[in-house]
Structure formats: structure tokens, C-alpha cells
Motif scaffolding. Structure first.
Motif, PDB file in Angstrom:
ATOM      1  N   PRO A  65      45.342  36.151 -25.060  1.00 40.08           N
ATOM      2  CA  PRO A  65      45.943  35.484 -25.901  1.00 40.08           C
ATOM      3  C   PRO A  65      45.269  34.217 -26.523  1.00 40.08           C
ATOM      4  O   PRO A  65      44.342  33.639 -25.697  1.00 40.08           O
ATOM      5  CB  PRO A  65      47.490  34.966 -25.593  1.00 40.08           C
ATOM      6  N   GLN A  66      45.546  33.717 -27.591  1.00 40.40           N
ATOM      7  CA  GLN A  66      44.951  32.629 -28.278  1.00 40.40           C
ATOM      8  C   GLN A  66      45.642  31.346 -28.347  1.00 40.40           C
ATOM      9  O   GLN A  66      46.937  31.344 -28.595  1.00 40.40           O
ATOM     10  CB  GLN A  66      44.357  33.054 -29.821  1.00 40.40           C
ATOM     11  N   LYS A  67      45.076  30.529 -28.343  1.00 39.03           N
ATOM     12  CA  LYS A  67      45.855  29.028 -28.511  1.00 39.03           C
ATOM     13  C   LYS A  67      46.275  28.807 -29.910  1.00 39.03           C
ATOM     14  O   LYS A  67      47.425  28.577 -30.087  1.00 39.03           O
ATOM     15  CB  LYS A  67      44.873  27.930 -28.153  1.00 39.03           C
ATOM     16  N   LYS A  68      45.325  28.944 -30.806  1.00 39.39           N
ATOM     17  CA  LYS A  68      45.690  28.845 -32.375  1.00 39.39           C
ATOM     18  C   LYS A  68      46.433  27.469 -32.698  1.00 39.39           C
ATOM     19  O   LYS A  68      47.617  27.623 -33.308  1.00 39.39           O
ATOM     20  CB  LYS A  68      46.681  30.116 -32.806  1.00 39.39           C
ATOM     21  N   GLY A  69      45.945  26.560 -32.243  1.00 38.97           N
ATOM     22  CA  GLY A  69      46.690  25.279 -32.255  1.00 38.97           C
ATOM     23  C   GLY A  69      47.930  25.006 -31.780  1.00 38.97           C
ATOM     24  O   GLY A  69      48.486  23.833 -32.023  1.00 38.97           O
ATOM     25  N   ARG A  70      48.386  25.923 -30.840  1.00 39.52           N
ATOM     26  CA  ARG A  70      49.682  25.652 -30.196  1.00 39.52           C
ATOM     27  C   ARG A  70      49.468  24.845 -28.981  1.00 39.52           C
ATOM     28  O   ARG A  70      48.443  25.011 -28.291  1.00 39.52           O
ATOM     29  CB  ARG A  70      50.201  27.042 -29.970  1.00 39.52           C
ATOM     30  N   VAL A  71      50.759  24.094 -28.397  1.00 40.56           N
ATOM     31  CA  VAL A  71      50.800  23.809 -26.970  1.00 40.56           C
ATOM     32  C   VAL A  71      51.167  24.816 -26.117  1.00 40.56           C
ATOM     33  O   VAL A  71      52.075  25.437 -26.376  1.00 40.56           O
ATOM     34  CB  VAL A  71      51.694  22.640 -26.986  1.00 40.56           C
ATOM     35  N   VAL A  72      50.155  25.168 -25.032  1.00 37.64           N
ATOM     36  CA  VAL A  72      50.574  26.320 -24.358  1.00 37.64           C
ATOM     37  C   VAL A  72      51.403  26.414 -23.384  1.00 37.64           C
ATOM     38  O   VAL A  72      52.525  26.641 -23.239  1.00 37.64           O
ATOM     39  CB  VAL A  72      49.085  26.859 -24.025  1.00 37.64           C
ATOM     40  N   PHE A  73      51.003  25.563 -22.399  1.00 36.05           N
ATOM     41  CA  PHE A  73      51.849  25.312 -21.241  1.00 36.05           C
ATOM     42  C   PHE A  73      52.942  24.288 -21.298  1.00 36.05           C
ATOM     43  O   PHE A  73      52.772  23.123 -21.683  1.00 36.05           O
ATOM     44  CB  PHE A  73      50.793  24.763 -20.050  1.00 36.05           C
ATOM     45  N   GLY A  74      54.038  24.507 -20.828  1.00 39.23           N
ATOM     46  CA  GLY A  74      55.440  23.751 -21.019  1.00 39.23           C
ATOM     47  C   GLY A  74      56.014  24.070 -22.357  1.00 39.23           C
ATOM     48  O   GLY A  74      57.133  23.672 -22.798  1.00 39.23           O
ATOM     49  N   ASN A  75      55.260  24.879 -23.223  1.00 42.34           N
ATOM     50  CA  ASN A  75      55.841  25.242 -24.399  1.00 42.34           C
ATOM     51  C   ASN A  75      55.852  26.609 -24.617  1.00 42.34           C
ATOM     52  O   ASN A  75      56.808  27.305 -24.607  1.00 42.34           O
ATOM     53  CB  ASN A  75      55.133  24.482 -25.733  1.00 42.34           C
ATOM     54  N   LEU A  76      54.673  27.388 -25.416  1.00 41.28           N
ATOM     55  CA  LEU A  76      54.472  28.699 -25.330  1.00 41.28           C
ATOM     56  C   LEU A  76      54.591  29.544 -24.197  1.00 41.28           C
ATOM     57  O   LEU A  76      55.517  30.395 -24.292  1.00 41.28           O
ATOM     58  CB  LEU A  76      53.053  29.205 -26.006  1.00 41.28           C
ATOM     59  N   VAL A  77      54.086  28.954 -22.856  1.00 37.48           N
ATOM     60  CA  VAL A  77      54.366  29.594 -21.626  1.00 37.48           C
ATOM     61  C   VAL A  77      55.414  28.306 -21.035  1.00 37.48           C
ATOM     62  O   VAL A  77      54.901  27.315 -20.579  1.00 37.48           O
ATOM     63  CB  VAL A  77      52.907  29.514 -20.847  1.00 37.48           C
ATOM     64  N   LYS A  78      56.491  28.666 -20.811  1.00 40.38           N
ATOM     65  CA  LYS A  78      57.448  27.961 -19.983  1.00 40.38           C
ATOM     66  C   LYS A  78      57.023  27.612 -18.502  1.00 40.38           C
ATOM     67  O   LYS A  78      56.700  28.320 -17.836  1.00 40.38           O
ATOM     68  CB  LYS A  78      58.862  28.615 -20.189  1.00 40.38           C
ATOM     69  N   TYR A  79      57.227  26.213 -18.328  1.00 39.51           N
ATOM     70  CA  TYR A  79      57.201  25.767 -16.851  1.00 39.51           C
ATOM     71  C   TYR A  79      58.274  26.266 -16.269  1.00 39.51           C
ATOM     72  O   TYR A  79      59.297  26.521 -16.412  1.00 39.51           O
ATOM     73  CB  TYR A  79      57.182  24.202 -16.743  1.00 39.51           C
ATOM     74  N   GLY A  80      57.925  26.849 -14.823  1.00 38.25           N
ATOM     75  CA  GLY A  80      58.772  27.221 -13.899  1.00 38.25           C
ATOM     76  C   GLY A  80      59.318  28.710 -14.164  1.00 38.25           C
ATOM     77  O   GLY A  80      60.369  28.923 -13.136  1.00 38.25           O
ATOM     78  N   GLU A  81      58.848  29.558 -15.043  1.00 36.40           N
ATOM     79  CA  GLU A  81      59.101  30.627 -15.421  1.00 36.40           C
ATOM     80  C   GLU A  81      58.143  31.848 -15.022  1.00 36.40           C
ATOM     81  O   GLU A  81      56.869  31.341 -15.255  1.00 36.40           O
ATOM     82  CB  GLU A  81      59.582  30.856 -16.758  1.00 36.40           C
ATOM     83  N   ILE A  82      58.290  33.074 -14.588  1.00 38.51           N
ATOM     84  CA  ILE A  82      57.249  33.948 -14.325  1.00 38.51           C
ATOM     85  C   ILE A  82      56.682  34.284 -15.475  1.00 38.51           C
ATOM     86  O   ILE A  82      57.225  34.638 -16.520  1.00 38.51           O
ATOM     87  CB  ILE A  82      57.955  35.023 -13.377  1.00 38.51           C
ATOM     88  N   TRP A  83      55.332  34.451 -15.346  1.00 37.98           N
ATOM     89  CA  TRP A  83      54.283  34.812 -16.608  1.00 37.98           C
ATOM     90  C   TRP A  83      53.371  35.862 -16.169  1.00 37.98           C
ATOM     91  O   TRP A  83      52.589  35.895 -15.204  1.00 37.98           O
ATOM     92  CB  TRP A  83      53.750  33.456 -16.984  1.00 37.98           C
ATOM     93  N   ARG A  84      53.009  36.791 -17.114  1.00 36.51           N
ATOM     94  CA  ARG A  84      52.183  38.037 -16.826  1.00 36.51           C
ATOM     95  C   ARG A  84      50.487  37.480 -16.533  1.00 36.51           C
ATOM     96  O   ARG A  84      49.813  38.344 -16.590  1.00 36.51           O
ATOM     97  CB  ARG A  84      52.499  39.048 -17.771  1.00 36.51           C
ATOM     98  N   LEU A  85      50.488  36.238 -16.921  1.00 36.24           N
ATOM     99  CA  LEU A  85      49.080  35.671 -17.031  1.00 36.24           C
ATOM    100  C   LEU A  85      48.129  36.430 -17.871  1.00 36.24           C
ATOM    101  O   LEU A  85      47.179  36.829 -17.463  1.00 36.24           O
ATOM    102  CB  LEU A  85      48.560  35.887 -15.475  1.00 36.24           C
ATOM    103  N   GLY A  86      48.546  36.566 -18.958  1.00 38.57           N
ATOM    104  CA  GLY A  86      48.024  37.143 -20.072  1.00 38.57           C
ATOM    105  C   GLY A  86      48.924  37.428 -21.203  1.00 38.57           C
ATOM    106  O   GLY A  86      50.057  36.885 -21.372  1.00 38.57           O
ATOM    107  N   ALA A  87      48.893  38.403 -21.939  1.00 34.28           N
ATOM    108  CA  ALA A  87      49.467  39.019 -23.127  1.00 34.28           C
ATOM    109  C   ALA A  87      49.813  40.517 -22.810  1.00 34.28           C
ATOM    110  O   ALA A  87      48.972  41.087 -22.251  1.00 34.28           O
ATOM    111  CB  ALA A  87      49.128  38.559 -24.617  1.00 34.28           C
ATOM    112  N   ASN A  88      50.581  40.845 -23.660  1.00 33.27           N
ATOM    113  CA  ASN A  88      50.894  42.451 -23.671  1.00 33.27           C
ATOM    114  C   ASN A  88      51.221  42.766 -22.380  1.00 33.27           C
ATOM    115  O   ASN A  88      52.180  42.312 -21.600  1.00 33.27           O
ATOM    116  CB  ASN A  88      49.795  43.129 -24.183  1.00 33.27           C
TER     117      ASN A  88
END
Length: 190
Positions: A65-88
Motif C-alpha cells: 500500500p501507498q502512503k499517499k499523504g496520509r498518516v499511516v500508523f494510529g490512523n489508517l492502520v489502527k493501533y492495537g488492532e491486528i493488521w495483515r502487514l500489507g494490503a489485499n
């Protein structure tokens, strides 16, 4: 006689089907994925044509995935939640030989690679459930190992999620970096 008529009908049908033309102007192609799939091997000069005998020890397949000007961690990828370590589809890691992670012996094989990001540390999760889309069907009971690693800041923002390896005395450190954050975890080769 019935068999002869059946065979003749079948041959005529197959012949007509095999001669059917596909109009290339009517084909539908998938659009370009905004989070392209990628693969990285350890050692970094290994390729998909390499085998264990040629030196390939680990392969990671993930979408970037791309950043595209977004705040990633704590926003797009939530803190404390399981994440697929990527996209799709969830990220998968394949060990061509047995390894040790977090003091635990891990048999050769393919595993899903997840993370639980937090501001100062992440939990890296190896899970035996593979071929899943994202973390929607994540099953904690299938975790093989969980390790906690510290967060490091990158020297410059990383636009696309990136995964790489750095060789160590006992194996390799897997690095994952995106936005202004990176983590690493050690893999020991047996």
C-alpha cells in the motif's frame, strides 16, 4: 448406431467450439492494483528459480500500500488492532528450512505474517492459517509465535510499504517500513 451419432455430434461440437474466435476488443482486463503485489527473498539475490540448495531460505509475498499523504500508523492502520502487514491478501512468509523466531522452533513451511502496531512497539504474529484476504478471518488460535519488537523511525518517509532483509551472524533480520516507521525481527536459521 447411437454411439456413432453421439461421437459424431461430440466431434462437431468440439470442432465448432475450437474454431470460435475471441474478439480482443471485447476483453476485459483488471485495472492496475493501487497496492501492487511484491516478493522479497533472503538472501536478497535469490530468485523464484532458486532452491534451498541454491541458498534461498525465506520468501515474503505481500501487497504494497501507498502512503499517499496520509498518516499511516494510529490512523489508517489502527493501533492495537491486528493488521495483515500489507494490503489485499494477508502477507505470507515461506521458510525453506526450519528457523527459530522468538526462541521458538518453526518448521519449514508457509505462514501468514500479521502485526499489531502500537506507537512504541509492535507484536509480530506468525499464523498457520494462509490464503486469506486481509485480517478479517484472523484466528488467534492458529498463532504459531508472537514476538514484541520496538518501533524505529525511518530517516525519510517510505511511500510504499517495504519489506527487506539484513543478514546477521545467526540468520537475518526482517525489516518492514512504511511512512516514518520501521520494525525488525530476527530469524535464526537452523
Amino acid at each position: 448406431m447411437k454411439n456413432l451419432i453421439l461421437v459424431a455430434s461430440l466431434l462437431i461440437g468440439v470442432s465448432a467450439f475450437s474454431q470460435a474466435k475471441i474478439d480482443p476488443t471485447k476483453l476485459s482486463y483488471a485495472s492496475v492494483d493501487v497496492s501492487p503485489m511484491d516478493a522479497v527473498y533472503f538472501p536478497l539475490n535469490a530468485t523464484s528459480a532458486k532452491t534451498v540448495a541454491d541458498g534461498a531460505k525465506v520468501k515474503v509475498v505481500y501487497s504494497r500500500p501507498q502512503k499517499k499523504g496520509r498518516v499511516v500508523f494510529g490512523n489508517l492502520v489502527k493501533y492495537g488492532e491486528i493488521w495483515r502487514l500489507g494490503a489485499n491478501e494477508n502477507t505470507e512468509i515461506k521458510f525453506y528450512t526450519p528457523v527459530k523466531i522468538g526462541g521458538k522452533d518453526i518448521p519449514a513451511g508457509t505462514y501468514s505474517l500479521f502485526a499489531v502496531p502500537n506507537e512504541k512497539e509492535w507484536t509480530i504474529v506468525l499464523n498457520s492459517d494462509i490464503d486469506k484476504w486481509g485480517a478479517y478471518a484472523y484466528d488467534k488460535s492458529k498463532d504459531v509465535v508472537r514476538i514484541t519488537v520496538p518501533v524505529e523511525k525511518t530517516s525519510a518517509p517510505v511511500e510504499y510499504l517495504s519489506i527487506s532483509f539484513v543478514q546477521t551472524k545467526s540468520g537475518a533480520d526482517l525489516y518492514a517500513g512504511w511512512d516514518n516507521t520501521q520494525v525488525k525481527f530476527p530469524i535464526e536459521f537452523k
